[in-house]
Scaffold this active site. Structure first.
Site, PDB file in Angstrom:
ATOM      1  N   GLU A   1      10.091   2.114   5.682  1.00 44.03           N
ATOM      2  CA  GLU A   1      10.426   3.278   4.871  1.00 44.03           C
ATOM      3  C   GLU A   1      11.465   2.920   3.824  1.00 44.03           C
ATOM      4  OE1 GLU A   1       9.522   5.552   3.013  1.00 44.03           O
ATOM      5  OE2 GLU A   1       8.903   6.913   4.619  1.00 44.03           O
TER       6      GLU A   1
ATOM      7  N   GLY B   1       4.109   6.603   4.921  1.00 46.92           N
ATOM      8  CA  GLY B   1       4.637   7.614   5.816  1.00 46.92           C
ATOM      9  C   GLY B   1       4.747   8.986   5.194  1.00 46.92           C
ATOM     10  N   ASP B   2       4.933   9.035   3.866  1.00 52.66           N
ATOM     11  CA  ASP B   2       5.007  10.312   3.148  1.00 52.66           C
ATOM     12  C   ASP B   2       3.661  10.705   2.554  1.00 52.66           C
ATOM     13  OD1 ASP B   2       4.805   8.398   1.176  1.00 52.66           O
ATOM     14  OD2 ASP B   2       6.670   8.928   0.153  1.00 52.66           O
TER      15      ASP B   2
ATOM     16  N   ASP C   1     -30.604  13.581  -6.636  1.00 50.70           N
ATOM     17  CA  ASP C   1     -29.857  13.204  -7.835  1.00 50.70           C
ATOM     18  C   ASP C   1     -29.277  11.790  -7.756  1.00 50.70           C
ATOM     19  OD1 ASP C   1     -30.367  15.747  -8.739  1.00 50.70           O
ATOM     20  OD2 ASP C   1     -28.311  16.480  -8.532  1.00 50.70           O
TER      21      ASP C   1
END
Length: 503
Positions: A226, A301-302, A493
């Site tokens: 982090e 982590g975020d 398509d």
């Protein structure tokens, strides 16, 4: 002739070796006193006795789901069951089951500090067919993570918290990466937000240079702790952390109070090497650690969602595994014999040939994929059309710029310009030599989803296929968030008849 004592010793050795071969990675960790508390794989069982579900897929035609299990206890995933279930439609991986018995399953990641591209800010789910491989000659599928794809579990059981010891490994595709943040597998925040230094401990793989780096230009195995990708105790460069060149790579991160390590290896041969082992980073907040115990795959982590990579298997342990235990796990991984297999099916394409792609949707089946300047569209083309139009609707097949196992399509009338997707709209652009362009211009083929011709999916976004929608070309997903992702007539398509090029 062997004496009786020698014969007994030989038999004992053979039985010991057979036991080692039969043991899965989590059996080995358990024997080493550091049992798995999470075990994830879409390719094989990670315990010798495990016969439960490995992962779940959901098909686009009716939203039905099915679980994929190993062919036998401790064995390879039953890819044939997936292929049968998903025939004639698209499939997504919705759940990656935890084999440890602790229910630490991975599911679609919710929004956090960053929102994902799906409805309500959720991340995308991975295509079920984006990463085919073989293990000991048997087909299986990995988890192909495009930017925007992510899995998570914020309510785990037994995952390390605070400064508790843990270990983890993951087997990844060493050639699939980018510099985005962050292709991670491991321990993260339970709030999906950045809560400070030391609140994560996860394997990172890629060539991001915002924080730490290793030797060369990457990609590197690092640790996401982090607010920093670390290759060692110094927040900058660790020249002992090498750039990776292997197709299959074993990545290892482990940590305990004021001690952690990075290890790595070719997952197809050889043993592990230690790239760092020592004290925690000297920057504040990392000693002691404040791990929160969520599990993430493919994201930060975020919920940072700009990275890419491919995951085949990985575990997290309770306790700090010994090097000897990890070395035995690496031997098990090598014995699994990961190998590549074809990314293409359907109509065979010949590199160097000229092709045209005819739509199969009723009422549009005289139209071909073409371009007008840089815009890609469909136009009515026939043998009596002008030479210019015939050239605009013809493409030279090249080996894939981003992955030579697939294809790129060069314009017949604009040499050096290729069909590529940009913001999921198809364009004709000159090759600028960048990795991004090469990947955007690479496509793989499969049997047409409508039962006609071929469907052509984007290599870097295998949930997305070349589609004509309102006569404009897109890289579209089945039932996604964009208007051109509409589920109606999707199979038709995205199915095209491949013919010899008009020019």
């Amino acid at each position: 002739m062997l004496s009786r004592p020698s014969l007994e010793r030989t038999c004992a050795l053979v039985l010991s070796l057979l036991s080692l071969v039969a043991a899965g990675p989590c059996d080995i960790y358990s024997s080493g006193g550091t049992p798995c508390v999470a075990a994830h794989s879409t390719t094989r069982a990670l315990y010798s006795s495990y016969s439960g579900s490995l992962y779940q897929v959901k098909r686009g035609s009716d939203g039905a789901t099915t679980n994929i299990s190993p062919l036998s206890a401790g064995g390879i995933a039953n890819a044939g069951a997936q292929d049968s279930f998903c025939a004639g439609t698209t499939c997504l991986i919705t759940v990656i089951y935890d084999q440890s018995g602790r229910n630490n399953h991975l599911t679609q990641a919710p929004p956090g500090g960053f929102a994902g591209p799906e409805a309500n800010g959720y991340d995308n789910l991975a295509s079920a067919i984006g990463a085919p491989v073989t293990l000991n000659g048997q087909k299986a599928y990995g988890v192909f993570v495009s930017p925007g794809t992510g899995y998570r579990n914020d309510a785990t059981n037994g995952i390390a918290r605070g400064d508790a010891a843990e270990g983890m490994y993951a087997v990844l595709d060493g050639t699939h990466y980018n510099g985005g943040c962050c292709f991670d597998y491991g321990n993260a925040e339970t709030s999906n937000r950045d809560t400070g230094n030391g609140h994560m401990e996860a394997i990172y793989y890629g060539d991001c240079t915002i924080w730490g780096t290793g030797a060369g230009n990457g990609p590197w195995i690092m640790a996401d702790l982090e607010n920093g990708l670390f290759s060692g105790s110094n927040p900058g460069r660790n020249t002992g952390d090498p750039s990776i060149t292997n197709r299959f790579v074993t990545t290892v991160v482990k940590g305990e109070p004021n001690q952690w390590a990075i290890r790595g290896a070719n997952a197809a041969s050889g043993g592990l090497s230690t790239y760092y082992s020592g004290i925690r980073p000297t920057v504040g907040g990392y000693n002691p650690m404040s791990k929160e115990g969520a599990i993430i795959l493919g994201i930060g982590g975020d919920n940072s969602v700009s990275a890419q990579g491919t995951f085949y298997e990985g575990v997290m342990t309770s306790g700090y595994p010994s090097d000897a235990t990890e070395n035995s796990v690496q031997a098990n991984i090598v014995a699994a014999k990961y190998a590549t297999t074809s990314l293409n099916s359907g109509t065979s394409l010949s590199v160097g040939s000229s092709i045209s792609l005819r739509a199969t949707t009723a009422g549009y089946d005289t139209r071909y994929i073409a371009h007008t300047g840089s815009a890609v569209n469909t136009q009515v083309v026939s043998s009596s059309s002008s030479t210019a139009l015939k050239q605009q609707a013809s493409w030279t097949v090249r080996a894939g710029l981003g992955n030579s196992a697939c294809y790129s399509f060069e314009s017949r009338d604009t040499a050096g310009s290729f069909l590529r997707h940009y913001n999921f709209e198809l364009q004709l652009n000159a090759n600028d030599g960048t990795k991004q362009f090469a990947e955007d211009a690479t496509f793989c083929t499969q049997a047409g989803l409508s039962g006609q011709g071929s469907s052509i999916r984007a290599w870097s976004y295998p949930t997305r296929y070349i589609r004509h929608y309102n006569n404009v070309g897109y890289a579209a997903s089945n039932g996604g968030v964009h208007t051109f992702d509409a589920a109606g007539s999707f199979n038709a398509d995205v199915s095209f008849v491949v013919s010899t090029g008009f020019a």
